[in-house]
Write a protein that holds these residues in place. Structure first.
Motif, PDB file in Angstrom:
ATOM      1  N   SER A  15       0.634  -0.905   0.011  1.00 16.73           N
ATOM      2  CA  SER A  15       0.227  -0.170  -0.079  1.00 16.73           C
ATOM      3  C   SER A  15       0.738   1.306   0.117  1.00 16.73           C
ATOM      4  O   SER A  15       1.954   1.150  -0.827  1.00 16.73           O
ATOM      5  CB  SER A  15      -0.866  -0.334   1.229  1.00 16.73           C
ATOM      6  OG  SER A  15      -1.880   1.055   0.574  1.00 16.73           O
ATOM      7  N   TYR A  18     -14.277  -1.033   4.050  1.00 16.90           N
ATOM      8  CA  TYR A  18     -13.718  -1.708   3.580  1.00 16.90           C
ATOM      9  C   TYR A  18     -13.418  -2.890   3.668  1.00 16.90           C
ATOM     10  O   TYR A  18     -12.734  -3.933   3.049  1.00 16.90           O
ATOM     11  CB  TYR A  18     -12.885  -1.130   5.453  1.00 16.90           C
ATOM     12  CG  TYR A  18     -12.204   0.043   5.828  1.00 16.90           C
ATOM     13  CD1 TYR A  18     -12.933   1.423   5.215  1.00 16.90           C
ATOM     14  CD2 TYR A  18     -11.107  -0.116   6.370  1.00 16.90           C
ATOM     15  CE1 TYR A  18     -12.252   1.995   5.474  1.00 16.90           C
ATOM     16  CE2 TYR A  18     -10.426   1.298   6.884  1.00 16.90           C
ATOM     17  CZ  TYR A  18     -11.044   1.880   5.929  1.00 16.90           C
ATOM     18  OH  TYR A  18     -10.105   3.610   6.543  1.00 16.90           O
ATOM     19  N   VAL A  54     -11.160  -3.781   1.315  1.00 13.83           N
ATOM     20  CA  VAL A  54      -9.322  -3.790   1.866  1.00 13.83           C
ATOM     21  C   VAL A  54      -9.610  -5.186   2.181  1.00 13.83           C
ATOM     22  O   VAL A  54      -8.248  -5.456   2.148  1.00 13.83           O
ATOM     23  CB  VAL A  54     -10.136  -2.728   3.190  1.00 13.83           C
ATOM     24  CG1 VAL A  54      -8.068  -2.387   3.399  1.00 13.83           C
ATOM     25  CG2 VAL A  54     -10.268  -1.513   2.914  1.00 13.83           C
ATOM     26  N   GLU A  74      -9.539   5.794   4.458  1.00 13.48           N
ATOM     27  CA  GLU A  74      -8.646   5.124   2.846  1.00 13.48           C
ATOM     28  C   GLU A  74      -9.804   6.231   1.627  1.00 13.48           C
ATOM     29  O   GLU A  74      -8.830   6.520   0.346  1.00 13.48           O
ATOM     30  CB  GLU A  74      -9.120   3.323   3.281  1.00 13.48           C
ATOM     31  CG  GLU A  74      -8.813   2.603   3.401  1.00 13.48           C
ATOM     32  CD  GLU A  74      -7.095   2.784   3.261  1.00 13.48           C
ATOM     33  OE1 GLU A  74      -5.933   2.306   2.941  1.00 13.48           O
ATOM     34  OE2 GLU A  74      -6.145   3.645   4.244  1.00 13.48           O
ATOM     35  N   GLU A 114      -9.184  -1.289  -3.853  1.00 12.33           N
ATOM     36  CA  GLU A 114      -8.798   0.289  -3.216  1.00 12.33           C
ATOM     37  C   GLU A 114      -8.190   0.133  -4.273  1.00 12.33           C
ATOM     38  O   GLU A 114      -8.458   2.047  -4.467  1.00 12.33           O
ATOM     39  CB  GLU A 114      -9.214   0.170  -1.728  1.00 12.33           C
ATOM     40  CG  GLU A 114      -7.521  -0.236  -1.019  1.00 12.33           C
ATOM     41  CD  GLU A 114      -7.834   0.563   0.054  1.00 12.33           C
ATOM     42  OE1 GLU A 114      -8.866   1.626   0.516  1.00 12.33           O
ATOM     43  OE2 GLU A 114      -6.941   0.414   1.368  1.00 12.33           O
ATOM     44  N   HIS A 128      -7.442  -6.118  -0.946  1.00 16.05           N
ATOM     45  CA  HIS A 128      -6.573  -5.247  -0.440  1.00 16.05           C
ATOM     46  C   HIS A 128      -4.861  -6.270   0.066  1.00 16.05           C
ATOM     47  O   HIS A 128      -4.345  -5.222   0.192  1.00 16.05           O
ATOM     48  CB  HIS A 128      -6.701  -4.399   0.346  1.00 16.05           C
ATOM     49  CG  HIS A 128      -6.061  -2.741   0.125  1.00 16.05           C
ATOM     50  ND1 HIS A 128      -4.978  -2.610  -1.047  1.00 16.05           N
ATOM     51  CD2 HIS A 128      -4.855  -2.112   1.593  1.00 16.05           C
ATOM     52  CE1 HIS A 128      -3.744  -1.430  -0.679  1.00 16.05           C
ATOM     53  NE2 HIS A 128      -4.263  -1.312   1.066  1.00 16.05           N
TER      54      HIS A 128
END
Length: 308
Positions: free
Chosen positions: A118, A191, A195, A227, A259, A285
């Motif tokens: 990330s 999320y 995520v 985010e 994401e 993610h």
């Protein structure tokens, strides 16, 4: 050989402690053999303002001879907390300097691989573009190449949320009330889609999530409240322009439901000269947690191809 994450880790030796970084301290942990001859794999966590915990499963590499280095970036986890520092302090160059300090003080600057996840992938890419002589390879995992692209793609992903959820999010963002329970509850739907899609969330991931929630200084200053609402010092930061300078083999990883959408990741694939891009179809993610067996096979194959 395919190494399955989470198998046999009790046999791997571990060393942990703190390294001086100017007047501060960086917490670190090394798992695996120090004398294998293989490059150390240095894990750079995301956030900014997260912790190493959600990347602990990378320790599976130690069973195949790669020393694995985890550390908590300044401001979070076991490293020095600085809740009173503001926007002029929490800048990308600080974390690049911290990484350089870590490599030097652990005496691994002459033989290492970076695994950046990330935000950590952007740090790793910027570091790699400086062409350090000891860098053997680079893994950019679930990372945007630009926060301008990231913010554009957040609008695309938000548009796919239920209308009432997005309306709730925007109402609180406009009012500056993003700390309310209602905002957090609405945020979690995003999320859970983009995520981490596992239910329940794995313990390691939850540990990092709670650390960030309990100590939000770095995340809130550099990123923002969530985010998908990036309003901090990183909102226009990019590594796109430096990617052609990366001179080591590079593995790029992303998830189909990530994401970090293909639009945000593609500059790595288009601009790095020696690059391979793997998309994990059942992941968002955190493919290392969502598809651990395939992740282990892909990462082990890439590291083996580097030699050493």
């Amino acid at each position: 050989m395919t190494v399955v994450p989470g198998v046999g880790l009790t046999a791997a030796p571990r060393v942990k402690g703190w390294l001086p970084f100017g007047p501060y301290r960086t917490w670190y942990r090394v798992t695996g053999p120090a004398d294998s001859g293989k490059p150390a794999v240095v894990a750079i966590h995301g956030g900014p303002g997260s912790t190493h915990d959600y990347l602990l499963s990378l320790c599976f590499l130690a069973e195949a001879g790669w020393p694995v280095v985890h550390y908590d970036q300044l401001g979070n986890g076991g490293s020095t907390h600085l809740p009173d520092r503001g926007v002029d302090f929490w800048m990308p160059e600080l974390f690049l300097a911290e990484l350089d300090n870590l490599l030097r003080r652990l005496d691994i600057a002459d033989n290492y691989v970076l695994f950046g996840h990330s935000w950590g992938g952007m740090v790793a890419a910027r570091h790699a573009a400086r062409r350090p002589s000891g860098l053997r390879g680079l893994v950019v995992a679930n990372s945007p190449a630009s926060y301008v692209l990231w913010r554009q793609e957040m609008e695309v992903l938000r548009a796919a949320l239920p209308a009432d959820v997005d309306a709730t999010l925007r109402r609180h963002e406009a009012a500056g009330t993003t700390g309310t329970n209602e905002y957090v509850k609405a945020m979690l739907l995003f999320y859970e889609r983009h995520v981490c899609r596992l239910r329940p969330w794995p313990r390691d991931y939850l540990a990092s999530f709670m650390e960030t929630s309990n100590n939000p200084t770095v995340y809130s200053v550099m990123n923002g409240p969530s985010e998908f609402h990036v309003v901090g010092t990183l909102k226009d930061w990019s590594v796109e322009e430096c990617l052609p300078a990366i001179a080591v083999p590079t593995l790029v990883i992303s998830g189909r439901h990530d994401e970090a959408t293909p639009v945000t990741v593609r500059p790595y694939a288009d601009r790095i000269p020696d690059v391979r891009w793997e998309i994990f179809e059942e992941s968002s993610h955190v493919p290392h947690l969502e598809e651990p067996e395939r992740f282990g096979a892909v990462l082990t194959e890439f590291l083996a191809s580097l030699g050493g």
